[in-house]
Scaffold this motif. Structure first.
Motif, PDB file in Angstrom:
ATOM      1  N   THR A 133       0.744  -1.065   0.228  1.00  0.00           N
ATOM      2  CA  THR A 133       0.592   0.074   0.604  1.00  0.00           C
ATOM      3  C   THR A 133       0.794   0.937  -0.112  1.00  0.00           C
ATOM      4  OG1 THR A 133      -1.515  -1.159   1.177  1.00  0.00           O
ATOM      5  CG2 THR A 133      -1.588   1.264   1.389  1.00  0.00           C
ATOM      6  N   SER A 177      -4.930   5.887   3.119  1.00  0.00           N
ATOM      7  CA  SER A 177      -5.857   5.080   2.754  1.00  0.00           C
ATOM      8  C   SER A 177      -6.321   4.126   3.252  1.00  0.00           C
ATOM      9  CB  SER A 177      -4.646   3.524   1.774  1.00  0.00           C
ATOM     10  OG  SER A 177      -3.893   3.499   2.806  1.00  0.00           O
ATOM     11  N   ASN A 178      -7.798   3.316   3.224  1.00  0.00           N
ATOM     12  CA  ASN A 178      -8.734   2.604   4.515  1.00  0.00           C
ATOM     13  C   ASN A 178      -8.102   1.206   3.983  1.00  0.00           C
ATOM     14  OD1 ASN A 178     -10.992   1.670   5.529  1.00  0.00           O
ATOM     15  ND2 ASN A 178     -12.475   1.182   3.655  1.00  0.00           N
ATOM     16  N   THR A 179      -6.825   1.278   4.708  1.00  0.00           N
ATOM     17  CA  THR A 179      -5.821  -0.302   4.875  1.00  0.00           C
ATOM     18  C   THR A 179      -5.270  -0.367   6.457  1.00  0.00           C
ATOM     19  OG1 THR A 179      -3.802   0.636   4.548  1.00  0.00           O
ATOM     20  CG2 THR A 179      -5.111   0.073   2.408  1.00  0.00           C
ATOM     21  N   THR A 238       1.144   9.247   1.524  1.00  0.00           N
ATOM     22  CA  THR A 238       0.197   8.415   0.830  1.00  0.00           C
ATOM     23  C   THR A 238      -1.103   7.187   1.408  1.00  0.00           C
ATOM     24  OG1 THR A 238       1.559   8.471  -1.306  1.00  0.00           O
ATOM     25  CG2 THR A 238      -0.802   6.663  -1.541  1.00  0.00           C
ATOM     26  N   THR A 239       0.043   6.268   2.545  1.00  0.00           N
ATOM     27  CA  THR A 239      -0.461   5.628   3.450  1.00  0.00           C
ATOM     28  C   THR A 239      -1.467   5.600   3.957  1.00  0.00           C
ATOM     29  OG1 THR A 239       0.832   3.760   2.805  1.00  0.00           O
ATOM     30  CG2 THR A 239      -0.224   3.272   4.517  1.00  0.00           C
ATOM     31  N   GLY A 294      -2.746   2.212   7.589  1.00  0.00           N
ATOM     32  CA  GLY A 294      -3.704   3.359   6.895  1.00  0.00           C
ATOM     33  C   GLY A 294      -4.523   4.284   8.460  1.00  0.00           C
TER      34      GLY A 294
END
Length: 422
Positions: A270, A340-342, A336-337, A345
């Motif tokens: 990611t 994110s929906n991770t 960027t991470t 993140g």
């Protein structure tokens, strides 16, 4: 408490140490004494950094049967010496000057520095720095130069925006990217002498056409011929830098071809794209045997706090100064991470709320480098995201289960063991 550990003293029999400057260098060779086995023989010589002189140095070291050549990382001056001696078949060590600093209060000369360095190396009191093989070094030069060109282009774009502000053209307040399709057309028209805000605003494309009335007000300024001249020069330089970035990128694609599988592996993480994967490989290489564990890589990249304890008190939590290029790349990946929906993140957001953004960046950078180490260590490994609900679905359940078991043990005074349900 007495330390009873006894380590045998192992000396490197034939060692050379080089103190390097721009135009010259001082070499100290220490070898066993021919007549007295308990003594060491030492010889110091000076050479210039020209090619013929370096070849003479290699011949002398070969005659002395030197097995290890060490030198400090002095600016860029160590590179030709290191590369030539490495090509001549010598085992070379590059040392961090901070790790082999002489004892304070002693006289300091090039000769004494070379002698001290030789004594430190022959006793095994230092470790070599990481020097990549030639293909990785060439790739690294290209990726670093591309990043330099991109930064120069960004600075030039910022100069254009400042120039527009000076002319009371508030284009950047309405358009997110002045150098997009619409922005470039408006800028080109301004340079060519078109100053009518209505005509300029009609050049908007797509969703920006809903802002035409606002654009008309933003484009109402005093854009003079001097502004047009400077803007033309800046735009031409931006286009020239863009062309050079594309040329360097094409060259990088050629050099990175042998490592295409590693790039594909890292691209799965990611926040890591193709460009970031190229920069990571260029900075840390693909041979993870140089880092015994993932923690070694994280420590080398300075994404782990330095352990500093004194008088049973822990002092500071700094990570120290490491490679600024790998830090910039990892920082961009974390940025960027974080959106994110991770799993990473969500972890960033949890840490940022409790410990602040700076600590969260270091922590997520640590995790990213750990994942990178595992992927590059195993070509068959693949990245799998744990999901943004990992903490709620798994950790929260485990924590609740652990708390209930502890409560039951306190109530009964017995050891509780859970068995799977039938």
């Amino acid at each position: 408490m007495e330390d009873t550990t006894h380590e045998p003293l192992e000396l490197i029999d034939r060692v050379a140490a080089i103190d390097i400057a721009k135009t010259g260098l001082v070499v100290c060779v220490r070898v066993p004494h021919e007549e007295r086995p308990d003594r060491r023989r030492q010889e110091v010589r000076e050479y210039s950094t020209l090619m013929s002189s370096l070849l003479d140095l290699a011949d002398w070291l070969r005659c002395q049967e030197v097995t290890l050549v060490a030198m400090e990382a002095t600016s860029e001056y160590w590179k030709p010496v290191y590369y030539l001696l490495e090509a001549e078949g010598f085992t070379c060590w590059l040392l961090n000057a901070k790790h082999v600093k002489n004892v304070p209060g002693r006289p300091k000369t090039d000769k004494l520095d070379a002698v001290w360095l030789a004594k430190v190396v022959e006793r095994g009191m230092c470790r070599p720095s990481l020097v990549h093989p030639k293909p990785i070094r060439q790739l690294r030069d290209l990726t670093r130069y591309r990043r330099t060109l991109v930064r120069e282009r960004t600075r030039e774009k910022q100069r254009v925006e400042k120039l527009l502000e000076d002319a009371q053209i508030k284009l950047s307040s309405v358009i997110s990217d002045v150098f997009g399709v619409s922005g470039r057309q408006m800028l080109a028209a301004l340079i060519n002498g078109e100053h009518d805000p209505r005509v300029l605003a009609q050049m908007a494309r797509g969703a920006m056409r809903a802002k035409i009335s606002v654009l008309e007000e933003a484009l109402r300024g005093h854009f003079t011929d001097e502004h047009a001249f400077l803007a033309q020069m800046m735009v031409e330089r931006i286009d020239d830098l863009t062309a050079k970035v594309e040329q360097v990128s094409a060259r990088i694609e050629e050099r990175i071809a042998p490592y295409a599988a590693a790039v594909a592996q890292l691209d799965e993480i990611t926040g890591v794209g193709a460009i970031a994967a190229q920069e990571i490989i260029a900075e840390i290489g693909v041979d993870m045997s140089r880092f015994p564990t993932a923690a070694h890589l994280v420590s080398w990249a300075k994404f782990a706090p330095i352990d500093k304890n004194s008088a049973r008190r822990k002092k500071g939590g700094s990570t120290g100064k490491g490679n600024p290029r790998i830090a910039a790349t990892v920082g961009e990946i974390v940025a960027t991470t974080s959106r994110s929906n991770t799993f990473l993140g969500e972890r960033y957001r949890r840490l940022a709320r409790r410990r602040g953004r700076k600590r969260a960046i270091v922590a997520i950078g640590n995790s990213v480098l750990t994942v990178i180490w595992h992927l590059l260590s195993n070509p068959e490994a693949r990245f799998t995201d744990l999901g943004p609900d990992f903490y709620q679905s798994r950790l929260a359940t485990q924590r609740r289960e652990r708390d209930l078991v502890r409560q039951l043990e306190r109530l009964t005074g017995q050891k509780v063991t859970l068995q799977p349900a039938a």
